[in-house]
Every structure is written in C-alpha cells, then in structure tokens.
Design a protein around this motif. Sequence first.
Motif, PDB file in Angstrom:
ATOM      1  N   PRO A  78      41.676  11.636  -3.848  1.00  0.00           N
ATOM      2  CA  PRO A  78      41.657  12.326  -5.145  1.00  0.00           C
ATOM      3  C   PRO A  78      40.403  13.159  -5.367  1.00  0.00           C
ATOM      4  N   ASP A  79      39.327  12.832  -4.648  1.00  0.00           N
ATOM      5  CA  ASP A  79      38.093  13.607  -4.801  1.00  0.00           C
ATOM      6  C   ASP A  79      38.152  14.954  -4.085  1.00  0.00           C
ATOM      7  N   ILE A  80      39.165  15.156  -3.228  1.00  0.00           N
ATOM      8  CA  ILE A  80      39.284  16.424  -2.512  1.00  0.00           C
ATOM      9  C   ILE A  80      39.677  17.544  -3.465  1.00  0.00           C
ATOM     10  N   GLU A  81      40.591  17.273  -4.363  1.00  0.00           N
ATOM     11  CA  GLU A  81      40.988  18.218  -5.416  1.00  0.00           C
ATOM     12  C   GLU A  81      41.400  19.591  -4.857  1.00  0.00           C
ATOM     13  N   LEU A  82      42.284  19.555  -3.870  1.00  0.00           N
ATOM     14  CA  LEU A  82      42.816  20.778  -3.290  1.00  0.00           C
ATOM     15  C   LEU A  82      44.326  20.635  -3.088  1.00  0.00           C
ATOM     16  N   ASP A  83      45.003  21.768  -2.965  1.00  0.00           N
ATOM     17  CA  ASP A  83      46.434  21.779  -2.677  1.00  0.00           C
ATOM     18  C   ASP A  83      46.606  21.697  -1.164  1.00  0.00           C
ATOM     19  N   VAL A  84      46.503  20.484  -0.613  1.00  0.00           N
ATOM     20  CA  VAL A  84      46.646  20.291   0.827  1.00  0.00           C
ATOM     21  C   VAL A  84      48.138  20.246   1.165  1.00  0.00           C
ATOM     22  N   VAL A  85      48.563  21.105   2.063  1.00  0.00           N
ATOM     23  CA  VAL A  85      49.972  21.257   2.407  1.00  0.00           C
ATOM     24  C   VAL A  85      50.377  20.142   3.373  1.00  0.00           C
ATOM     25  N   ALA A  86      51.184  19.196   2.889  1.00  0.00           N
ATOM     26  CA  ALA A  86      51.615  18.074   3.708  1.00  0.00           C
ATOM     27  C   ALA A  86      52.962  18.326   4.377  1.00  0.00           C
ATOM     28  N   VAL A  87      53.754  19.225   3.839  1.00  0.00           N
ATOM     29  CA  VAL A  87      55.045  19.615   4.400  1.00  0.00           C
ATOM     30  C   VAL A  87      55.018  21.123   4.591  1.00  0.00           C
ATOM     31  N   ARG A  88      55.459  21.597   5.775  1.00  0.00           N
ATOM     32  CA  ARG A  88      55.397  23.033   6.056  1.00  0.00           C
ATOM     33  C   ARG A  88      55.922  23.839   4.882  1.00  0.00           C
ATOM     34  N   ARG A  89      55.231  24.904   4.596  1.00  0.00           N
ATOM     35  CA  ARG A  89      55.551  25.717   3.418  1.00  0.00           C
ATOM     36  C   ARG A  89      55.820  27.155   3.863  1.00  0.00           C
ATOM     37  N   GLU A  90      57.011  27.618   3.632  1.00  0.00           N
ATOM     38  CA  GLU A  90      57.372  28.976   4.018  1.00  0.00           C
ATOM     39  C   GLU A  90      57.140  29.911   2.836  1.00  0.00           C
ATOM     40  N   THR A  91      56.192  30.792   3.004  1.00  0.00           N
ATOM     41  CA  THR A  91      55.828  31.722   1.948  1.00  0.00           C
ATOM     42  C   THR A  91      55.100  32.906   2.571  1.00  0.00           C
ATOM     43  N   PRO A  92      55.311  34.116   2.095  1.00  0.00           N
ATOM     44  CA  PRO A  92      54.610  35.271   2.665  1.00  0.00           C
ATOM     45  C   PRO A  92      53.098  35.094   2.595  1.00  0.00           C
ATOM     46  N   GLN A  93      52.416  35.522   3.662  1.00  0.00           N
ATOM     47  CA  GLN A  93      50.966  35.382   3.754  1.00  0.00           C
ATOM     48  C   GLN A  93      50.298  36.760   3.683  1.00  0.00           C
ATOM     49  N   ARG A  94      49.413  36.928   2.718  1.00  0.00           N
ATOM     50  CA  ARG A  94      48.672  38.195   2.608  1.00  0.00           C
ATOM     51  C   ARG A  94      47.433  38.186   3.498  1.00  0.00           C
ATOM     52  N   ALA A  95      46.691  37.094   3.398  1.00  0.00           N
ATOM     53  CA  ALA A  95      45.477  36.922   4.196  1.00  0.00           C
ATOM     54  C   ALA A  95      45.259  35.433   4.396  1.00  0.00           C
ATOM     55  N   VAL A  96      44.707  35.082   5.552  1.00  0.00           N
ATOM     56  CA  VAL A  96      44.424  33.681   5.866  1.00  0.00           C
ATOM     57  C   VAL A  96      42.973  33.565   6.283  1.00  0.00           C
ATOM     58  N   LEU A  97      42.286  32.561   5.736  1.00  0.00           N
ATOM     59  CA  LEU A  97      40.904  32.294   6.118  1.00  0.00           C
ATOM     60  C   LEU A  97      40.863  31.051   6.984  1.00  0.00           C
ATOM     61  N   SER A  98      40.157  31.128   8.111  1.00  0.00           N
ATOM     62  CA  SER A  98      40.022  29.994   9.020  1.00  0.00           C
ATOM     63  C   SER A  98      38.556  29.590   9.104  1.00  0.00           C
ATOM     64  N   ASN A  99      38.271  28.313   8.805  1.00  0.00           N
ATOM     65  CA  ASN A  99      36.908  27.796   8.810  1.00  0.00           C
ATOM     66  C   ASN A  99      36.602  27.013  10.072  1.00  0.00           C
ATOM     67  N   SER A 100      35.375  27.143  10.562  1.00  0.00           N
ATOM     68  CA  SER A 100      34.888  26.334  11.683  1.00  0.00           C
ATOM     69  C   SER A 100      33.424  26.001  11.430  1.00  0.00           C
ATOM     70  N   PHE A 101      33.125  24.716  11.356  1.00  0.00           N
ATOM     71  CA  PHE A 101      31.768  24.273  11.062  1.00  0.00           C
ATOM     72  C   PHE A 101      31.321  23.271  12.128  1.00  0.00           C
ATOM     73  N   GLY A 102      30.070  23.389  12.581  1.00  0.00           N
ATOM     74  CA  GLY A 102      29.629  22.540  13.674  1.00  0.00           C
ATOM     75  C   GLY A 102      28.301  21.856  13.437  1.00  0.00           C
ATOM     76  N   PHE A 103      28.037  20.808  14.249  1.00  0.00           N
ATOM     77  CA  PHE A 103      26.743  20.140  14.221  1.00  0.00           C
ATOM     78  C   PHE A 103      25.636  21.182  14.374  1.00  0.00           C
ATOM     79  N   GLY A 104      24.553  20.937  13.692  1.00  0.00           N
ATOM     80  CA  GLY A 104      23.458  21.893  13.673  1.00  0.00           C
ATOM     81  C   GLY A 104      23.531  22.824  12.473  1.00  0.00           C
ATOM     82  N   GLY A 105      24.554  22.630  11.642  1.00  0.00           N
ATOM     83  CA  GLY A 105      24.715  23.495  10.465  1.00  0.00           C
ATOM     84  C   GLY A 105      25.268  24.851  10.812  1.00  0.00           C
TER      85      GLY A 105
END
Length: 412
Positions: free
Chosen positions: A374-401
Amino acid sequence: MAGSDSAVVVTGLGAITPLGGDVASTWAGLLAGHCGVRDEAKGLLAGADLPVTLAAAMALDPAGGLTPVQARRLDRSQQAVLAAAAEAWADAGSPEPDPDRLAAAIGTGIGGVRTLLQQDDVLEDGGARRVSPRAVPMLMPNGPAALVSIEYGARAGSYTPVSACSSGAEAIAFGARLIRSGEADVVIAGGTEAAVTPLTMAAFAQAGALSRHAGDPAGASRPFAADRDGFVLGEGAAVVVLESARHAAARGARVHAVLAGAGIASDAYHFTAPAPDGRGQISAIRKALGQAGIAPADVSHVNAHATGTAVGDAAEAGAIREVFGAGVAVTAPKASFGHLVGAAGALEALIAVLSLEHGVIPPTRNLTDAQIDPDIELDVVAVRRETPQRAVLSNSFGFGGQNVSLVFTGRG
C-alpha cells in the motif's frame, strides 16, 4: 518525429533471455505471464553450497548457434550478445552503413566473470601453464562490445558502459548521443550478462539482496509486493539497432519506435542505497522527458526498474509519483525474467518498444496473492492491459547511484 533529421530511431531488436531464445518468444512469454526463474542447484550452480539457488538462466544455450571451437573461445556473456546482435541486425534488414559511421555500445555489469572464476580454478588445480591464453579477451568487460564491433565492422568506436544495473540502458543512451552528435549513423547498442555463478550468488545473498522464496521459484521475484524480499539473478542479452532518422529513411528501413529522450544522473549518495529523496532518479526521468520534449502526462506507462528489494522499489515508486503522480500505469517485468544486471536496461528498453508497437502494457507477475504494498501508491499493472501507447519511459538504476531513463515514442 521519426522524420526529423535529429531523431534517433530503433530499426532492429534482438534478445536471448530466461523467457526465450529470441524477441518473439520473450515477448509472448512475458504477455502470457510465464516465468523463467528456476532452482539452479543442479544446473548453473551445481555442486555449490549456497543459501540461495534460485536464478533465471537463459532459455536456450547461447552457444547453440556457434561452432564448438567458437564457443570455447567466448565467455557465456559474449556468446549471448552475439546471438542477440545477430537477431537485431537481421531485424534491421542487415544494413550496409559506412563502417566509419557504424559504432557498437554494449554494456555489462560484471563482464566475463564465469571465465575469470573457471580460470582461477584451473590456476589453483593445474598451475599457471594450464591457464588459457584466451582468458583475457574472454573475461575483459569490453569483450562483448569488441566482438560486436569486429563481427559487423563497426569502426566508429566500440564502447562499454559498466554502470551496474543501468549498463545496458546507458549503452543505448550513449548510442543515441553518438548519432545526435553526428559521430555515427548507426549504433548497435545493448547489454549482456551471464553472472549466475556461486561467487556472485553468495555475494548478493550476503548483501541481503536476493529473494529467499525457495519453495516457490516462479513466485520469488515480487516487485512492488508487500512481501517482496529481494531480486532473482538472471542472465541474457538484448540489443537494439539505432539509426539516425535520415539514414533509416534513405534505405527505406522499418522503424519500430523513436528513442526520443535519454536522461542520466547520479545520486552521489551511497554505494548500494538510493538517495532517500530520490533526487538522482527524478533528475534522470526529467532529463529524458525534457530531451523528448514531452510532458509527464504524455507518458502512457512506466517500465519500472523495480527489482523486488524493499528499499529500491519504495524509492523508485516515490520518484515516479513525484514526476507523474500516482495515476500513471507501471509495469515491473523482472517478476517474469529476473534481474539481468548489465542486460536489464537493454531488455526493458526493448520491451518498452514492443509495448508501443503492440499497444500492450505487459503484466507484473506475482501480484494476485501477494498484494501490492500500500505504500507504493501506484497503478501497477497486474494483468496485461491493451491500450494505445503514446510514449513509454523505461527506468534503470544501479549500485553506485547510477540512474538512466529512456523515453520511446511512436513512429509518427
């Protein structure tokens, strides 16, 4: 956007992952909710006394397309990247760019660690004269990038970002910079990792980073779940072919997506813990959006780094909420194929491209019984969702900041 002279477009995709030996099988497995996590106590980790033996090995042997002699001369991470690059190059239509305008950028978090450990055993058991003369090119981190550059005649540079879990994404961001700066027309970019070894597993376990859901391999990786307890180490490679829009148009290439923006920032805070205020992650996201020239509201969904660690997932959720609010759709695919370390960002960038093309947000496994924190407070998609995509952001974070965010938009 794809027609702009300054645009960077994606024309080729290739992968070998725990879900499949190519892009099609990986994507199909992800959408179907399959999982590549197994108990490797009798596989890659056979004979080792370890507290955790869950891992996500590649679905196919990456040496399968090589001769026995070639396979012996390459580390497993190098075998994997050659397989992914071959698929990506073919998917791009096997272009014939000026070699002096073609570059390679392949990231890795650890490099040829399997070779390093195997040859150390050889040294201890048989002495120095038994160590392979090929050990150095097999274990050096720039080996995968060098191999790709040799294979495709890329003379505009061979680059190797080594930035932990953001290495693959950083390689793609760097490839885009090379094209935007005018140094290259085409870049083969991505990441590779094959680090499921007793030493790396023991080290990550000692750091408290690995999931210990030993009785349920498929349910072990639980990003954003209330009972998440760490990540599952995976292996594989993912490669994209990047081109200037002008070069792609001149040869009539098919365009999968536009790499509209890339943001890189560092926390400058701690080796393994993210900055509590999320400043580095927020900065990377905002830089990527700024370069893309789009507002947060234009992003259809976020492909989260979300490894399944308690601290990491919470920090990323806070950064996403700060930029996008709580309503943005989020997916966390590591639940399906584990954490590929240096290849993770490249694979998830590839998934972001496929999401745009197919108008589908992939599901996040293991959020049915293990409810979202409950502390995440995001719309996490648990079941595949078919909807048109305008833009997608992909995050990658690593050790060392190390923080990298990529924004992909559609072809038009």
